[in-house]
Design an enzyme around this catalytic site. Structure first.
Site, PDB file in Angstrom:
ATOM      1  N   ARG A   1      -3.151   6.769   0.919  1.00  0.00           N
ATOM      2  CA  ARG A   1      -3.711   7.885   1.492  1.00  0.00           C
ATOM      3  C   ARG A   1      -2.898   8.726   2.505  1.00  0.00           C
ATOM      4  O   ARG A   1      -3.117   9.823   2.659  1.00  0.00           O
ATOM      5  CB  ARG A   1      -4.854   7.769   2.347  1.00  0.00           C
ATOM      6  CG  ARG A   1      -6.093   7.413   1.084  1.00  0.00           C
ATOM      7  CD  ARG A   1      -7.354   7.189   1.959  1.00  0.00           C
ATOM      8  NE  ARG A   1      -7.237   5.573   2.531  1.00  0.00           N
ATOM      9  CZ  ARG A   1      -8.141   4.795   3.017  1.00  0.00           C
ATOM     10  NH1 ARG A   1      -9.204   5.233   2.942  1.00  0.00           N
ATOM     11  NH2 ARG A   1      -7.814   3.697   3.644  1.00  0.00           N
TER      12      ARG A   1
ATOM     13  N   ARG B   1      -6.113  11.865  -6.360  1.00  0.00           N
ATOM     14  CA  ARG B   1      -7.365  11.176  -6.173  1.00  0.00           C
ATOM     15  C   ARG B   1      -8.530  12.073  -6.200  1.00  0.00           C
ATOM     16  O   ARG B   1      -9.499  11.639  -6.747  1.00  0.00           O
ATOM     17  CB  ARG B   1      -6.973  10.268  -4.954  1.00  0.00           C
ATOM     18  CG  ARG B   1      -8.505  10.051  -4.238  1.00  0.00           C
ATOM     19  CD  ARG B   1      -8.638   8.395  -3.959  1.00  0.00           C
ATOM     20  NE  ARG B   1      -9.983   8.400  -3.670  1.00  0.00           N
ATOM     21  CZ  ARG B   1     -10.750   8.266  -2.450  1.00  0.00           C
ATOM     22  NH1 ARG B   1      -9.864   8.239  -1.456  1.00  0.00           N
ATOM     23  NH2 ARG B   1     -11.923   8.021  -2.122  1.00  0.00           N
TER      24      ARG B   1
ATOM     25  N   ARG C   1       0.779  -1.079   0.055  1.00  0.00           N
ATOM     26  CA  ARG C   1      -0.011  -0.091  -0.068  1.00  0.00           C
ATOM     27  C   ARG C   1       0.873   1.161   0.115  1.00  0.00           C
ATOM     28  O   ARG C   1       0.517   2.353   0.482  1.00  0.00           O
ATOM     29  CB  ARG C   1      -0.987   0.012   1.242  1.00  0.00           C
ATOM     30  CG  ARG C   1      -2.174  -1.118   1.016  1.00  0.00           C
ATOM     31  CD  ARG C   1      -3.158  -0.352   0.170  1.00  0.00           C
ATOM     32  NE  ARG C   1      -4.295  -1.609   0.160  1.00  0.00           N
ATOM     33  CZ  ARG C   1      -5.300  -1.444   0.808  1.00  0.00           C
ATOM     34  NH1 ARG C   1      -5.719  -0.604   1.339  1.00  0.00           N
ATOM     35  NH2 ARG C   1      -6.307  -2.451   0.493  1.00  0.00           N
TER      36      ARG C   1
ATOM     37  N   ASP D   1      -6.762  -2.567  -7.714  1.00  0.00           N
ATOM     38  CA  ASP D   1      -7.100  -3.055  -6.690  1.00  0.00           C
ATOM     39  C   ASP D   1      -7.487  -4.234  -7.121  1.00  0.00           C
ATOM     40  O   ASP D   1      -7.732  -4.850  -8.409  1.00  0.00           O
ATOM     41  CB  ASP D   1      -8.565  -2.381  -6.190  1.00  0.00           C
ATOM     42  CG  ASP D   1      -8.870  -2.747  -4.697  1.00  0.00           C
ATOM     43  OD1 ASP D   1      -8.350  -2.216  -3.931  1.00  0.00           O
ATOM     44  OD2 ASP D   1      -9.538  -3.884  -4.639  1.00  0.00           O
TER      45      ASP D   1
ATOM     46  N   TYR E   1     -15.398 -11.550  -0.982  1.00  0.00           N
ATOM     47  CA  TYR E   1     -15.797 -10.221  -1.420  1.00  0.00           C
ATOM     48  C   TYR E   1     -17.260 -10.638  -1.882  1.00  0.00           C
ATOM     49  O   TYR E   1     -18.046 -10.047  -1.956  1.00  0.00           O
ATOM     50  CB  TYR E   1     -14.901  -9.247  -2.110  1.00  0.00           C
ATOM     51  CG  TYR E   1     -14.210  -8.728  -1.020  1.00  0.00           C
ATOM     52  CD1 TYR E   1     -14.355  -7.645  -0.248  1.00  0.00           C
ATOM     53  CD2 TYR E   1     -12.701  -9.048  -1.032  1.00  0.00           C
ATOM     54  CE1 TYR E   1     -13.587  -7.167   0.577  1.00  0.00           C
ATOM     55  CE2 TYR E   1     -11.782  -8.499   0.076  1.00  0.00           C
ATOM     56  CZ  TYR E   1     -12.060  -7.687   0.749  1.00  0.00           C
ATOM     57  OH  TYR E   1     -11.323  -7.018   1.617  1.00  0.00           O
TER      58      TYR E   1
HETATM   59  O1  CP3 Z   1       0.337   0.630  -3.177  1.00  0.00           O
HETATM   60  C1  CP3 Z   1      -0.275  -0.753  -3.467  1.00  0.00           C
HETATM   61  O2  CP3 Z   1       0.082  -1.564  -2.596  1.00  0.00           O
HETATM   62  C2  CP3 Z   1      -0.919  -0.996  -4.606  1.00  0.00           C
HETATM   63  C3  CP3 Z   1      -2.232  -0.616  -4.733  1.00  0.00           C
HETATM   64  C4  CP3 Z   1      -3.278  -1.641  -3.872  1.00  0.00           C
HETATM   65  C5  CP3 Z   1      -4.417  -1.100  -3.425  1.00  0.00           C
HETATM   66  N1  CP3 Z   1      -5.252  -2.292  -2.960  1.00  0.00           N
HETATM   67  C6  CP3 Z   1      -4.854   0.245  -3.643  1.00  0.00           C
HETATM   68  C7  CP3 Z   1      -6.011   0.636  -2.911  1.00  0.00           C
HETATM   69  C8  CP3 Z   1      -3.218  -3.140  -3.635  1.00  0.00           C
HETATM   70  C9  CP3 Z   1      -2.189  -4.060  -3.883  1.00  0.00           C
HETATM   71  C10 CP3 Z   1      -4.531  -3.564  -3.205  1.00  0.00           C
HETATM   72  C11 CP3 Z   1      -4.872  -4.928  -2.798  1.00  0.00           C
HETATM   73  C12 CP3 Z   1      -6.174  -5.030  -1.987  1.00  0.00           C
HETATM   74  N2  CP3 Z   1      -7.220  -4.410  -2.075  1.00  0.00           N
HETATM   75  C13 CP3 Z   1      -6.322  -6.011  -1.175  1.00  0.00           C
HETATM   76  C14 CP3 Z   1      -5.169  -6.939  -0.627  1.00  0.00           C
HETATM   77  C15 CP3 Z   1      -3.820  -6.361   0.054  1.00  0.00           C
HETATM   78  C16 CP3 Z   1      -4.040  -6.091   1.445  1.00  0.00           C
HETATM   79  O3  CP3 Z   1      -4.164  -4.946   1.989  1.00  0.00           O
HETATM   80  O4  CP3 Z   1      -4.674  -7.155   2.311  1.00  0.00           O
HETATM   81  C17 CP3 Z   1      -7.464  -6.070  -0.560  1.00  0.00           C
HETATM   82  C18 CP3 Z   1      -8.180  -6.962   0.633  1.00  0.00           C
HETATM   83  C19 CP3 Z   1      -8.182  -4.984  -1.283  1.00  0.00           C
HETATM   84  C20 CP3 Z   1      -9.701  -4.838  -1.146  1.00  0.00           C
HETATM   85  C21 CP3 Z   1      -9.800  -3.215  -0.820  1.00  0.00           C
HETATM   86  N3  CP3 Z   1      -9.571  -2.212  -1.707  1.00  0.00           N
HETATM   87  C22 CP3 Z   1     -10.530  -2.740   0.524  1.00  0.00           C
HETATM   88  C23 CP3 Z   1     -10.961  -3.708   1.786  1.00  0.00           C
HETATM   89  C24 CP3 Z   1     -10.483  -1.513   0.531  1.00  0.00           C
HETATM   90  C25 CP3 Z   1     -10.969  -0.407   1.399  1.00  0.00           C
HETATM   91  C26 CP3 Z   1     -10.305  -0.327   2.760  1.00  0.00           C
HETATM   92  C27 CP3 Z   1      -9.290   1.315   2.657  1.00  0.00           C
HETATM   93  O5  CP3 Z   1      -8.129   1.265   3.086  1.00  0.00           O
HETATM   94  O6  CP3 Z   1     -10.180   2.072   2.473  1.00  0.00           O
HETATM   95  C28 CP3 Z   1      -9.662  -0.890  -0.712  1.00  0.00           C
HETATM   96  C29 CP3 Z   1      -9.556   0.312  -1.320  1.00  0.00           C
HETATM   97  C30 CP3 Z   1      -8.040   0.725  -1.650  1.00  0.00           C
HETATM   98  N4  CP3 Z   1      -7.312   0.160  -2.276  1.00  0.00           N
HETATM   99  C31 CP3 Z   1      -7.270   1.797  -1.357  1.00  0.00           C
HETATM  100  C32 CP3 Z   1      -5.912   1.880  -2.085  1.00  0.00           C
HETATM  101  C33 CP3 Z   1      -5.082   3.003  -2.098  1.00  0.00           C
HETATM  102  C34 CP3 Z   1      -8.041   2.831  -0.594  1.00  0.00           C
HETATM  103  C35 CP3 Z   1      -8.743   3.873  -1.704  1.00  0.00           C
HETATM  104  C36 CP3 Z   1      -8.783   5.263  -1.288  1.00  0.00           C
HETATM  105  O7  CP3 Z   1      -9.394   5.701  -0.305  1.00  0.00           O
HETATM  106  O8  CP3 Z   1      -8.055   6.078  -2.022  1.00  0.00           O
END
Ligand code: CP3
Length: 340
Positions: A25, A34, A21, A71, A148
């Site tokens: 943010r 964003r 990640r 994602d 999911y």
């Molecule tokens: O920088 C990185 O690692 C690359 C981008 C990346 C994102 N999601 C961006 C993201 C990667 C590799 C993921 C994988 C992901 N997405 C996983 C597996 C990895 C882990 O963290 O366990 C999972 C379970 C998801 C599903 C997901 N996406 C959820 C549950 C959420 C909401 C939770 C949250 O943090 O708001 C997301 C959103 C998400 N994916 C964000 C980002 C940067 C936040 C979105 C935002 O508000 O900008």
């Protein structure tokens, strides 16, 4: 590329490092792009902007690898499911998969093609990223995606998806098989378009007991990895099953790097798997709140992993309220303290 060399267990001048990640943010630069994109999914679907945020942590922190900004849930989205990211609630599928009729509506080939915006993002990133930095492509594990797609959203109990495992295992296998077919094609295209390394995230591995884990998750992760290794032996595959330290004796298969989460003691991962796989991980992400905790976390991992095959990372994703300066400090400290 130092990162790819380390994935293959070659000696490197220092231990390469990145953070799960890392584009997100906690970076004001990310929040700006964003806001321009509107919402999170629009950002994922905009190759120029997704490329821009992918490169931000490389420029700002000096990490050794970029990870594609996207994602794991764009896969079920492009298989035909309706997905929204709701403020404060995370991802929601309005019509979760309940039965064979729902599964039949999902299209494997269309999904692989609809994900073209991801392939375009990869081409743009690879065109701009420095030649010595690796680009990591990724997908979610079929099991984690199933949680999911069947629950419709994040869950604490996994009741619906686990009920499916025990009440209708044949359906669950048909479901996982279909998702696996999409992921094989999706990962293949990511590599063909320029990803240097690929990683499979099994974030909800720990929801399953050992026998169910190996039957319903690990077998499919191994299948995707073996498929990719047969075609692209030069591309390292990283598997990250989060939270299964109790099952390490049973980990096997054809892949290069095992991702160690923060709840697994690195000594244990080294003893059980260090002779078979390169290890990646695993500093506890909330150590990033203080520099003393960072120093202590790095010192312990360096002590255990010196002279071992290792890639430095956090043991899960960085949180949104971590000071950027601390993230920068973590990266710099790993790169200097591991220098040979
Ligand atoms: O920088 C990185 O690692 C690359 C981008 C990346 C994102 N999601 C961006 C993201 C990667 C590799 C993921 C994988 C992901 N997405 C996983 C597996 C990895 C882990 O963290 O366990 C999972 C379970 C998801 C599903 C997901 N996406 C959820 C549950 C959420 C909401 C939770 C949250 O943090 O708001 C997301 C959103 C998400 N994916 C964000 C980002 C940067 C936040 C979105 C935002 O508000 O900008």
């Amino acid at each position: 590329m130092i990162f790819v060399d380390a994935c293959f267990g070659k000696k490197t001048a220092y231990t390469p490092v990145w953070m799960m990640r890392q584009a997100g943010r906690y970076l004001p630069e990310y929040m700006k792009v964003r806001a321009q994109a509107g919402d999170f999914l629009s950002l994922c679907k905009d190759p120029q902007k997704a490329c821009e945020v992918t490169l931000q942590p490389v420029d700002i922190l000096g990490v050794d690898a970029a990870i594609l900004f996207s994602d794991i849930l764009v896969v079920p989205l492009e298989m035909g499911m309706e997905l929204q990211f709701l403020k404060g609630e995370g991802p929601v599928f309005s019509r979760p998969i309940k039965d064979q009729a729902d599964l039949d509506k999902l299209d494997v080939q269309k999904a692989i093609e609809n994900l073209e915006y991801v392939y375009e993002t990869i081409r743009l990133i690879r065109g701009k990223l420095a030649a010595d930095k690796a680009l990591i492509g990724f997908c979610g594990a079929p099991w984690t995606l199933a949680t999911y797609m069947i629950e419709g959203q994040g869950t604490k109990t996994y009741a619906l998806v686990k009920k499916m495992i025990y009440s209708n295992p044949q359906f669950m296998h048909a479901f996982l098989k279909k998702v696996t077919e999409v992921l094989k094609g999706y990962m293949q295209r990511q590599i063909e378009n320029g990803a240097n390394v690929v990683m499979i995230f099994d974030s909800w591995a720990a929801a399953l007991e050992q026998s169910a884990y190996f039957e319903f998750s690990w077998s499919y992760m191994k299948e995707i990895s073996a498929y990719l290794k047969a075609q692209f032996p030069h591309v390292p595959v990283i598997l990250f099953p989060k939270g299964i330290s109790g099952y390490l004796d049973k980990i096997d298969g054809e892949f290069d790097v095992f991702g160690v989460d923060w709840s697994t003691p690195i000594e244990l991962a080294k003893a059980k798997l260090g002779h078979k796989y390169v290890l990646q991980g695993n500093m506890e992400p909330t150590r990033l709140y203080t520099k003393d905790a960072i120093d202590e976390g790095i010192a312990h991992i360096v002590d255990v992993m010196k002279n071992e095959r290792h890639i430095f990372n956090l043991g899960h994703g960085i949180l949104p309220d971590i000071p950027v300066e601390h993230a920068k400090y973590f990266i710099e400290q790993v790169q200097t303290r591991t220098k040979i």
